[in-house]
Design a protein around this motif. Sequence first.
Motif, short mmCIF file in Angstrom:
data_model
loop_
_atom_site.label_atom_id
_atom_site.label_comp_id
_atom_site.label_asym_id
_atom_site.label_seq_id
_atom_site.Cartn_x
_atom_site.Cartn_y
_atom_site.Cartn_z
N MET A 298 -2.60 1.72 11.68
CA MET A 298 -1.30 2.22 11.37
C MET A 298 -0.40 2.00 12.58
O MET A 298 -0.79 2.27 13.70
N ASP A 299 0.79 1.51 12.31
CA ASP A 299 1.77 1.29 13.36
C ASP A 299 2.39 2.64 13.73
O ASP A 299 2.98 3.32 12.90
N LYS A 300 2.24 3.03 14.99
CA LYS A 300 2.72 4.35 15.43
C LYS A 300 4.23 4.50 15.28
O LYS A 300 4.71 5.57 14.91
N LYS A 301 4.99 3.44 15.52
CA LYS A 301 6.44 3.53 15.36
C LYS A 301 6.82 3.78 13.92
O LYS A 301 7.74 4.53 13.62
N ARG B 111 8.89 7.43 9.80
CA ARG B 111 8.79 7.99 8.46
C ARG B 111 8.25 9.41 8.48
O ARG B 111 7.91 9.96 7.44
N ASP B 112 8.11 10.00 9.66
CA ASP B 112 7.63 11.38 9.82
C ASP B 112 6.24 11.55 9.17
O ASP B 112 5.97 12.53 8.50
N LYS B 113 5.38 10.58 9.37
CA LYS B 113 4.04 10.59 8.78
C LYS B 113 2.95 10.82 9.82
O LYS B 113 1.78 10.76 9.52
N GLU B 114 3.35 11.07 11.05
CA GLU B 114 2.38 11.24 12.13
C GLU B 114 1.42 12.40 11.86
O GLU B 114 0.22 12.29 12.04
N ARG B 115 1.96 13.52 11.41
CA ARG B 115 1.13 14.70 11.14
C ARG B 115 0.13 14.42 10.01
O ARG B 115 -1.04 14.79 10.09
N ARG B 116 0.58 13.73 8.97
CA ARG B 116 -0.31 13.40 7.85
C ARG B 116 -1.46 12.50 8.31
O ARG B 116 -2.61 12.69 7.91
N SER C 17 -4.10 2.80 20.63
CA SER C 17 -3.44 1.97 21.63
C SER C 17 -1.98 2.43 21.68
O SER C 17 -1.58 3.26 20.88
N PRO C 18 -1.21 1.90 22.61
CA PRO C 18 0.19 2.32 22.64
C PRO C 18 0.93 2.04 21.33
O PRO C 18 1.83 2.78 20.96
N ARG C 19 0.52 1.03 20.58
CA ARG C 19 1.23 0.68 19.34
C ARG C 19 0.48 1.10 18.08
O ARG C 19 1.10 1.42 17.07
N TRP C 20 -0.84 1.10 18.11
CA TRP C 20 -1.62 1.29 16.89
C TRP C 20 -2.50 2.53 16.95
O TRP C 20 -3.02 2.89 17.99
N CYS C 21 -2.70 3.12 15.80
CA CYS C 21 -3.69 4.18 15.59
C CYS C 21 -4.60 3.66 14.47
O CYS C 21 -4.14 3.42 13.36
#
Length: 89
Positions: free
Chosen positions: A1-4, A9-14, A39-43
Amino acid sequence: MDKKELEGRDKERRAKTERGILELLDHPFLPTLYATLDSPRWCCLLTEFCPGGDLHVLRERQPEKRFDEAVVRYGLSLLIALNFRIDLC
């Protein structure tokens, strides 16, 4: 998943919730979580391959983005029956 994309999209918590659930559970009806990578860009969640996709994508394709009640009832009854069978083994 792209962290940006997750942040935008406010999906970090999900995504964190999904990761936590998969880390805690070991069940035959859920994909196995083998590892996580950040990584800095990916989860990344490394799971077994699910050829049918996930329930979220399937739900998004449904009319009004909802499963029909009959489909939900059938799915739940199937899960209950299979779980009962597994408990007997």
